[in-house]
Design an enzyme around this catalytic site. Sequence first.
Site, PDB file in Angstrom:
ATOM      1  N   HIS A   5     -10.447-113.859  70.079  1.00  0.00           N
ATOM      2  CA  HIS A   5     -10.820-112.569  69.469  1.00  0.00           C
ATOM      3  C   HIS A   5      -9.649-111.966  68.683  1.00  0.00           C
ATOM      4  O   HIS A   5      -9.367-110.773  68.744  1.00  0.00           O
ATOM      5  CB  HIS A   5     -11.374-111.586  70.509  1.00  0.00           C
ATOM      6  CG  HIS A   5     -10.448-111.226  71.639  1.00  0.00           C
ATOM      7  ND1 HIS A   5     -10.890-111.014  72.916  1.00  0.00           N
ATOM      8  CD2 HIS A   5      -9.111-110.999  71.672  1.00  0.00           C
ATOM      9  CE1 HIS A   5      -9.875-110.680  73.697  1.00  0.00           C
ATOM     10  NE2 HIS A   5      -8.783-110.652  72.955  1.00  0.00           N
TER      11      HIS A   5
ATOM     12  N   HIS B 279      -7.692-103.338  74.607  1.00  0.00           N
ATOM     13  CA  HIS B 279      -6.307-103.319  74.145  1.00  0.00           C
ATOM     14  C   HIS B 279      -5.833-101.868  74.007  1.00  0.00           C
ATOM     15  O   HIS B 279      -5.471-101.416  72.922  1.00  0.00           O
ATOM     16  CB  HIS B 279      -6.181-104.060  72.817  1.00  0.00           C
ATOM     17  CG  HIS B 279      -6.628-105.493  72.883  1.00  0.00           C
ATOM     18  ND1 HIS B 279      -7.963-105.858  72.848  1.00  0.00           N
ATOM     19  CD2 HIS B 279      -5.914-106.645  72.991  1.00  0.00           C
ATOM     20  CE1 HIS B 279      -8.041-107.181  72.922  1.00  0.00           C
ATOM     21  NE2 HIS B 279      -6.830-107.675  73.007  1.00  0.00           N
TER      22      HIS B 279
ATOM     23  N   GLU C  41      -5.439-114.534  79.006  1.00  0.00           N
ATOM     24  CA  GLU C  41      -6.780-114.132  78.558  1.00  0.00           C
ATOM     25  C   GLU C  41      -7.820-115.221  78.810  1.00  0.00           C
ATOM     26  O   GLU C  41      -9.013-114.929  78.912  1.00  0.00           O
ATOM     27  CB  GLU C  41      -6.752-113.788  77.066  1.00  0.00           C
ATOM     28  CG  GLU C  41      -6.012-112.518  76.738  1.00  0.00           C
ATOM     29  CD  GLU C  41      -5.999-112.211  75.244  1.00  0.00           C
ATOM     30  OE1 GLU C  41      -5.550-111.121  74.878  1.00  0.00           O
ATOM     31  OE2 GLU C  41      -6.447-113.063  74.437  1.00  0.00           O
TER      32      GLU C  41
ATOM     33  N   HIS D 135      -0.865-118.039  73.327  1.00  0.00           N
ATOM     34  CA  HIS D 135      -0.102-117.210  72.397  1.00  0.00           C
ATOM     35  C   HIS D 135       0.797-116.241  73.156  1.00  0.00           C
ATOM     36  O   HIS D 135       0.524-115.891  74.301  1.00  0.00           O
ATOM     37  CB  HIS D 135      -0.996-116.459  71.413  1.00  0.00           C
ATOM     38  CG  HIS D 135      -1.960-115.467  71.998  1.00  0.00           C
ATOM     39  ND1 HIS D 135      -2.931-115.779  72.909  1.00  0.00           N
ATOM     40  CD2 HIS D 135      -2.110-114.137  71.756  1.00  0.00           C
ATOM     41  CE1 HIS D 135      -3.648-114.704  73.208  1.00  0.00           C
ATOM     42  NE2 HIS D 135      -3.161-113.687  72.532  1.00  0.00           N
TER      43      HIS D 135
END
Length: 280
Positions: free
Chosen positions: A12, A59, A240, A193
């Site tokens: 995403h 977030h 995630e 990441h």
Amino acid sequence: MARLTAGIAASHIPAIGAAVDNGKTAEPYWAPVFAGFDWTKAWLKAEKPDVVILVYNDHASAFSLEMIPTFAIGCADSFQPADEGWGPRPVPVVEGHADLAWHIAQSCILDEFDLTIVNKMDVDHGLTVPLTLMFGQPAAWPCKVIPLAVNVVQYPPPTGNRCWRLGEAIARAVESYPEDLNVQIWGTGGMSHQLQGPRAGLINKTFDNEFLDDLTADPERLRTMQHIEYLREAGSEGIELVMWLIMRGALGADIRELHRFYRVPASNTAVGHMVLEKTS
């Protein structure tokens, strides 16, 4: 009864939403990324899900360090796109399915999963980017969406096994809902990441592709993967990926992989995507 028919996994990445919103999808950098979702767009048009349970992480748009639910389910009739600092994305309002969401909340809580019930929250790129990848830029999203927010920002996040078991509980909840609905569950986020520190920009293609393989070949390995392994191999934001295990756990043992896509680069990470069909 409602039917849980399929699962989708997808990154995403916020830059993907920006590329769409600013008309950059045909640029050489971005065109191969969006091409990886063409198959899924066509498949979804044929499948026509009534409801998507969309697993994502907030977030700091709806939640902050002042309040950090491990699992939170959106039970409202609708959810506005969040302003993440540069205005809300120009995407449709997310229409919820309050009746099914409340049913899932009740069923899961009685099944000993303490979901936080949220009756008002804005949804950020974690939820809207996957919708854009799958549905493009419609005037209205073509299905109802139930947001399921997972804490993967503040330690400790839930374990992969806990996420898997929540997926199983969600499946039981959906299958006990009396209305005839075609329901899908999507797991979003990842892949490897890291956004800060000496390893900022880390991408581990080997880890990512082994994770994709084992969603079908060896999901038990993923259930027991420890937080430290995600951190070491996939970077600080690689955790995630536990959200994909909620999707995978909901589908059960009998599944078929329909589509897979993986590409580096896309912003400062890789794009991972998979479509799984429940076969029984």
